[in-house]
Design an enzyme around this catalytic site. Structure first.
Site, PDB file in Angstrom:
ATOM      1  CE  LYS A 184      -3.891  -1.891   2.683  1.00 22.24           C
ATOM      2  NZ  LYS A 184      -4.960  -1.704   1.684  1.00 22.24           N
ATOM      3  NE  ARG A 209     -10.762  -9.925  -2.175  1.00 22.60           N
ATOM      4  CZ  ARG A 209     -11.090  -9.021  -3.086  1.00 22.60           C
ATOM      5  NH1 ARG A 209     -11.513  -9.399  -4.276  1.00 22.60           N
ATOM      6  NH2 ARG A 209     -11.006  -7.733  -2.796  1.00 22.60           N
TER       7      ARG A 209
HETATM    8  N1  BES Z   1      -8.117  -3.825   4.458  1.00 25.41           N
HETATM    9  C1  BES Z   1      -8.293  -3.388   3.120  1.00 25.41           C
HETATM   10  C2  BES Z   1      -9.594  -2.609   2.903  1.00 25.41           C
HETATM   11  C3  BES Z   1      -9.766  -1.322   3.654  1.00 25.41           C
HETATM   12  C4  BES Z   1      -9.580  -0.121   3.009  1.00 25.41           C
HETATM   13  C5  BES Z   1     -10.171  -1.300   4.968  1.00 25.41           C
HETATM   14  C6  BES Z   1      -9.786   1.075   3.669  1.00 25.41           C
HETATM   15  C7  BES Z   1     -10.363  -0.105   5.638  1.00 25.41           C
HETATM   16  C8  BES Z   1     -10.176   1.081   4.983  1.00 25.41           C
HETATM   17  C9  BES Z   1      -8.298  -4.599   2.184  1.00 25.41           C
HETATM   18  O1  BES Z   1      -7.520  -5.668   2.590  1.00 25.41           O
HETATM   19  C10 BES Z   1      -7.766  -4.141   0.861  1.00 25.41           C
HETATM   20  O2  BES Z   1      -6.638  -3.778   0.820  1.00 25.41           O
HETATM   21  N2  BES Z   1      -8.596  -4.179  -0.171  1.00 25.41           N
HETATM   22  C11 BES Z   1      -8.198  -3.774  -1.474  1.00 25.41           C
HETATM   23  C12 BES Z   1      -8.672  -4.813  -2.464  1.00 25.41           C
HETATM   24  C13 BES Z   1      -8.116  -4.641  -3.850  1.00 25.41           C
HETATM   25  C14 BES Z   1      -6.620  -4.918  -3.846  1.00 25.41           C
HETATM   26  C15 BES Z   1      -8.827  -5.575  -4.785  1.00 25.41           C
HETATM   27  C16 BES Z   1      -8.822  -2.417  -1.755  1.00 25.41           C
HETATM   28  O3  BES Z   1      -9.955  -2.182  -1.327  1.00 25.41           O
HETATM   29  O4  BES Z   1      -8.153  -1.593  -2.354  1.00 25.41           O
HETATM   30 MN    MN Z   2      -5.511  -5.516   1.939  1.00 31.13          MN
END
Ligand code: BES
Ligand code: MN
Ligand code: ZN
Length: 494
Positions: free
Chosen positions: A274, A348
């Site tokens: 990230k 997931r």
């Molecule tokens: N934990 C994150 C989602 C999240 C985002 C939680 C903001 C709380 C606040 C999750 O694991 C994630 O990173 N999701 C990605 C999925 C994508 C890579 C398909 C996302 O939402 O960007």
């Molecule tokens: Mn994630």
């Protein structure tokens, strides 16, 4: 917070502050302000005439040394329009009064109940306890002295009915469970590792009489939880599968409700790392797991007649020499193979194996809560939890419990046409479905592992945290959706 009923007439109730509420658009005092002695009511009507008091939501009018009252202060809280007033608004009004008074160094207050019945007691108690919380435990100069020590529920004379006493206990249990979940979420990742989360679950289970089992790295691999392990393998912190069981005697073998909560104690994104900005917020990526532990704490005390199993797959998602990589194929516990397109879509994966395991443990109904996608925050903001599921009856039950518990939820679609988006060239499934409809494809991916078992998914990525201070709730962890889950389980099968 010590909470008790008080039966002396309102005028004679000695306390630092007596709280009443007043409606917007009323020509008279309105709300519980109607219960005040005539001379004080006349004063409020004068303030109303001068537009100093309007009854707008969370308007505060503080009267010092109110004539004719034993209370040192009188606080009138605006409750908004009478037509819109309900238990959810009452919970917030009570919370707002608590936060207003504690900020002014007041430690005890009396709340004027609307009669001696149970209906208003639970929301008032819940609102007060949830409001008396701040996410400041690591500040060395804490506002620790700014707490409410005593709350008197003033009946105005009547003895509280048994239903009202039960409502007090219920409200306390539920709000304390909500605050327990908030404490877990608020803890940073260095003091909330999977091991520490498991220890907190164990302590809670021992205290409230739940069965608790913790699986470590070896058991996770022996059970062939390849999707969970794929995420866990990149972290030096040992992964844990937390299992709590509530098994009341003389209840039928089924249904068994499975509560599955995402327990990523820190989500760096892994190799698909990230950006640095806001990455610290990913300490909250175990909020779904925390909510399930909170719900279990409440039902252990409220003792509904239904079996419940909570399952929290807990690990960090880290980049390292051992980390899983984009392009890897994992074999999940169900046997389904998953091509990894993005290691940041880890939630997931851990849920996939946790749901498979829940079914193996005999769960006949599944609910998962997870901070699953950024996409749901784009769709619904920080206000509403996204609700997904194929079984409309179960979705409706969740929505009804959310409305009753004062937690906002909104149903999002699932539809076979979205399946195309997470097909893989080389495996059964791909772990991402692209940007478009990201919350839906994530939910549906998870649902593939629930199979034919009734299942509802709650995406709490937006609602786990409040970015701003509310009149009735501190900035920070919200404890969502603990109250909804507790309502659902205590009204089961309803
Ligand atoms: N934990 C994150 C989602 C999240 C985002 C939680 C903001 C709380 C606040 C999750 O694991 C994630 O990173 N999701 C990605 C999925 C994508 C890579 C398909 C996302 O939402 O960007
Ligand atoms: Mn994630
Ligand atoms: Zn995550």
């Amino acid at each position: 917070m010590n909470i008790e009923f008080r039966t002396e007439p309102l005028a004679q109730l000695a306390c630092s502050a007596l709280v009443v509420y007043s409606f917007e658009g009323s020509t008279n005092a309105g709300g519980t302000a109607e219960l005040l002695p005539a001379e004080i009511k006349a004063l409020l009507e004068e303030l109303r005439a001068g537009r100093e008091l309007t009854g707008k939501p969370f308007e505060f009018t503080l009267v010092h040394r109110p004539a004719g009252l034993a209370a040192l202060k009188l606080l009138v809280v605006g409750a908004g329009k009478k037509e819109k007033f309900n238990g959810s608004q009452l919970r917030r009004v009570a919370g707002a009064a608590v936060r207003y008074l504690r900020a002014r160094g007041i430690h005890d207050l009396a709340w004027a109940l609307d009669g001696g019945d149970g209906d208003s007691v639970q929301p008032v108690v819940e609102g007060a306890i949830a409001a008396d919380y701040d996410a400041d435990r690591y500040r060395t100069e804490r506002d620790n002295d700014k707490r409410i020590d005593r709350l008197a529920l003033a009946t105005g004379g009547a003895n509280p009915k048994d239903a009202a006493k039960a409502a007090l206990d219920r409200g306390r249990i539920i709000a304390e469970a909500q605050n327990f979940a908030r404490d877990l979420v608020n803890e940073p990742a260095n003091t909330m590792t999977p091991t520490i989360l498991a220890d907190r679950a164990k302590d809670m289970a021992a205290r409230f009489g739940l069965d608790c089992q913790i699986l470590g790295s070896k058991e996770i691999q022996d059970l062939k939880m390849g999707a969970f392990w794929g995420v866990a393998q990149g972290s030096d912190e040992p992964a844990k599968m937390i299992i709590l069981r509530y098994t009341p005697s003389d209840t039928p073998e089924s249904p068994v409700v499975g509560l599955v909560g995402k327990g990523i104690t820190f989500d760096t994104g892994g190799i698909s790392i990230k950006p640095a900005e806001n990455m610290h917020e990913m300490k909250t990526d175990m909020a779904g797991g925390a909510a399930m532990l909170g719900a279990m704490q409440a039902i252990a005390q409220l003792k509904p007649r239904v079996r419940v199993v909570a399952i929290v797959p807990a690990t960090e998602n880290m980049p390292s020499g051992n980390a899983y990589k984009p392009g890897d194929v994992l074999t999940s516990m169900s046997g389904k193979t998953i091509e990894i397109l993005n290691t940041d879509a880890e939630g997931r994966l851990v849920l996939a194996d946790a749901l498979t395991y829940a079914k193996q443990l005999g769960c006949t109904v599944l609910i998962d809560a997870a901070t699953l996608t950024g996409a749901v925050t784009i769709a619904l903001g920080n206000i509403s939890t996204g609700v997904f599921g194929w079984n409309q009856e179960w979705v409706n039950r969740i929505l009804a419990s959310a409305a009753a518990a004062g937690e906002k939820m909104w149903q999002m679609p699932v539809d076979d046409d979205y399946r195309e988006q997470y097909k893989s060239m080389i495996a059964d499934l791909a772990n991402t479905g692209g940007r478009y409809g990201g919350a839906i494809t994530a939910a549906m991916f998870v649902g593939e592992f629930a199979g034919d078992t009734p299942w509802v998914h709650l995406d709490i990525a937006g609602t786990r945290w409040s970015n701003e201070e509310k009149p009735y709730l501190a900035k920070g962890p919200t404890g969502a959706p603990v109250r909804t889950l507790v309502h659902l389980l205590t009204t089961f099968p309803g």
